[in-house]
Scaffold this motif. Structure first.
Motif, PDB file in Angstrom:
ATOM      1  N   ALA A  18     -27.234   1.984 -47.107  1.00 41.23           N
ATOM      2  CA  ALA A  18     -26.094   0.948 -47.700  1.00 41.23           C
ATOM      3  C   ALA A  18     -24.607   0.456 -47.485  1.00 41.23           C
ATOM      4  N   ILE A  19     -24.276   1.945 -47.272  1.00 42.63           N
ATOM      5  CA  ILE A  19     -23.337   1.697 -47.425  1.00 42.63           C
ATOM      6  C   ILE A  19     -22.427   2.005 -45.996  1.00 42.63           C
ATOM      7  N   TRP A  20     -22.858   2.978 -44.998  1.00 37.57           N
ATOM      8  CA  TRP A  20     -22.635   2.895 -44.015  1.00 37.57           C
ATOM      9  C   TRP A  20     -23.028   2.176 -42.806  1.00 37.57           C
ATOM     10  N   ASN A  21     -23.857   1.607 -43.207  1.00 35.65           N
ATOM     11  CA  ASN A  21     -24.673   0.704 -41.717  1.00 35.65           C
ATOM     12  C   ASN A  21     -23.650  -0.875 -41.690  1.00 35.65           C
ATOM     13  N   PRO A  22     -22.920  -1.155 -42.455  1.00 33.00           N
ATOM     14  CA  PRO A  22     -21.847  -2.589 -42.344  1.00 33.00           C
ATOM     15  C   PRO A  22     -21.101  -1.926 -41.795  1.00 33.00           C
ATOM     16  N   ILE A  23     -20.727  -0.639 -42.141  1.00 28.99           N
ATOM     17  CA  ILE A  23     -19.514  -0.653 -41.539  1.00 28.99           C
ATOM     18  C   ILE A  23     -18.855   0.189 -39.876  1.00 28.99           C
ATOM     19  N   ILE A  24     -20.223   0.410 -39.428  1.00 32.77           N
ATOM     20  CA  ILE A  24     -21.251   0.801 -38.343  1.00 32.77           C
ATOM     21  C   ILE A  24     -21.285  -0.604 -37.639  1.00 32.77           C
ATOM     22  N   ARG A  25     -21.593  -1.217 -37.996  1.00 31.00           N
ATOM     23  CA  ARG A  25     -21.711  -2.688 -37.575  1.00 31.00           C
ATOM     24  C   ARG A  25     -20.671  -3.663 -36.984  1.00 31.00           C
ATOM     25  N   ASP A  26     -19.815  -3.360 -38.813  1.00 32.27           N
ATOM     26  CA  ASP A  26     -18.636  -4.729 -38.651  1.00 32.27           C
ATOM     27  C   ASP A  26     -17.598  -4.787 -38.534  1.00 32.27           C
ATOM     28  N   SER A  27     -16.960  -3.102 -38.651  1.00 34.85           N
ATOM     29  CA  SER A  27     -15.750  -2.540 -38.325  1.00 34.85           C
ATOM     30  C   SER A  27     -15.254  -1.023 -37.564  1.00 34.85           C
ATOM     31  N   TYR A  79     -13.239  28.215 -34.216  1.00 32.41           N
ATOM     32  CA  TYR A  79     -13.591  26.927 -35.176  1.00 32.41           C
ATOM     33  C   TYR A  79     -14.271  27.023 -37.048  1.00 32.41           C
ATOM     34  N   ALA A  80     -15.188  28.193 -37.245  1.00 35.90           N
ATOM     35  CA  ALA A  80     -15.862  27.941 -38.168  1.00 35.90           C
ATOM     36  C   ALA A  80     -15.161  27.614 -39.200  1.00 35.90           C
ATOM     37  N   HIS A  81     -13.412  27.976 -39.222  1.00 38.53           N
ATOM     38  CA  HIS A  81     -13.488  27.731 -40.683  1.00 38.53           C
ATOM     39  C   HIS A  81     -12.139  26.376 -40.815  1.00 38.53           C
ATOM     40  N   THR A  82     -12.947  25.402 -39.678  1.00 32.72           N
ATOM     41  CA  THR A  82     -12.312  24.099 -39.050  1.00 32.72           C
ATOM     42  C   THR A  82     -13.027  22.781 -39.649  1.00 32.72           C
ATOM     43  N   MET A  83     -12.741  22.004 -40.445  1.00 30.99           N
ATOM     44  CA  MET A  83     -14.115  21.248 -40.543  1.00 30.99           C
ATOM     45  C   MET A  83     -12.901  19.559 -40.543  1.00 30.99           C
ATOM     46  N   GLU A  84     -13.604  19.132 -39.807  1.00 28.51           N
ATOM     47  CA  GLU A  84     -13.728  17.645 -39.715  1.00 28.51           C
ATOM     48  C   GLU A  84     -14.735  16.611 -40.893  1.00 28.51           C
ATOM     49  N   LEU A  85     -14.104  15.730 -41.410  1.00 28.68           N
ATOM     50  CA  LEU A  85     -14.556  15.097 -42.403  1.00 28.68           C
ATOM     51  C   LEU A  85     -14.794  13.807 -42.634  1.00 28.68           C
ATOM     52  N   THR A  86     -15.800  13.410 -43.021  1.00 36.11           N
ATOM     53  CA  THR A  86     -16.615  11.809 -42.711  1.00 36.11           C
ATOM     54  C   THR A  86     -16.408  11.076 -44.509  1.00 36.11           C
ATOM     55  N   ILE A  87     -15.785  10.081 -44.827  1.00 33.59           N
ATOM     56  CA  ILE A  87     -16.024  10.041 -46.447  1.00 33.59           C
ATOM     57  C   ILE A  87     -15.638   7.692 -45.907  1.00 33.59           C
ATOM     58  N   HIS A  88     -16.763   7.278 -47.273  1.00 31.47           N
ATOM     59  CA  HIS A  88     -16.642   5.988 -46.769  1.00 31.47           C
ATOM     60  C   HIS A  88     -17.972   4.951 -48.008  1.00 31.47           C
ATOM     61  N   LEU A  89     -16.991   4.197 -48.260  1.00 28.77           N
ATOM     62  CA  LEU A  89     -17.343   3.739 -49.979  1.00 28.77           C
ATOM     63  C   LEU A  89     -17.835   2.164 -49.643  1.00 28.77           C
TER      64      LEU A  89
END
Length: 165
Positions: A18-27, A79-89
């Protein structure tokens, strides 16, 4: 107002969708164009858990208000100690401290698992995301011109980094 931050369960997947899909669709906050089904998210969560990369969710009295996750920045053992993050609200959680609380919790989990460096990739058309990461102690390290494509347009990607050690 954040009531709790904890690891996500399968029961949280509809709230994440419910958070992610509108962000994918509309932004352009993400360059992803395919919305996530519950089955997609179940597989995504299983893969994260198999790699010891938990998904965190923030909740309030009404339900899930945000989520955060990290994953290996690039493939291979170097690269085992290097991470990319995703955060959505969720929209209702923005500007309420939820993002900072999720980021702090994600950093704590990452440190405990030996992560040295966290990276974020922010759309060049989302200066609020860049500013958020900078307020959380990230440094802008690069702008990759015209690497993302969505809505028939090219977008820059701003990379931010925080050393956790």
């Amino acid at each position: 107002m954040v009531v709790e931050i904890r690891e996500a369960t399968d029961a949280d997947l509809p709230g994440i969708a419910a958070i992610w899909n509108p962000i994918i669709r509309d932004s352009v906050a993400t360059f992803t164009t395919a919305e996530k089904s519950i089955d997609d998210l179940r597989a995504w969560r299983a893969e994260r858990l198999a790699n010891d990369h938990p998904i965190l969710v923030a909740r309030d009295a009404e339900g899930i208000t945000g989520f955060a996750v990290y994953f290996q920045f690039r493939g291979g053992p170097g690269y085992a100690h290097t991470m990319e993050l995703t955060i959505h609200l969720a929209k209702r959680a923005r500007g309420q401290g939820t993002g900072r609380a999720l980021m702090a919790a994600l950093e704590e989990v990452a440190r405990a698992r030996g992560v040295h460096s966290l990276w974020g990739g922010c759309s060049g058309e989302n200066p609020g995301a860049v500013a958020f990461h900078e307020r959380c102690g990230f440094t802008r390290v690069a702008t990759l011109p015209q690497v993302g494509r969505k809505y028939g347009r090219w977008f820059d990607l701003v990379l931010v980094q925080k050393i956790l050690a």
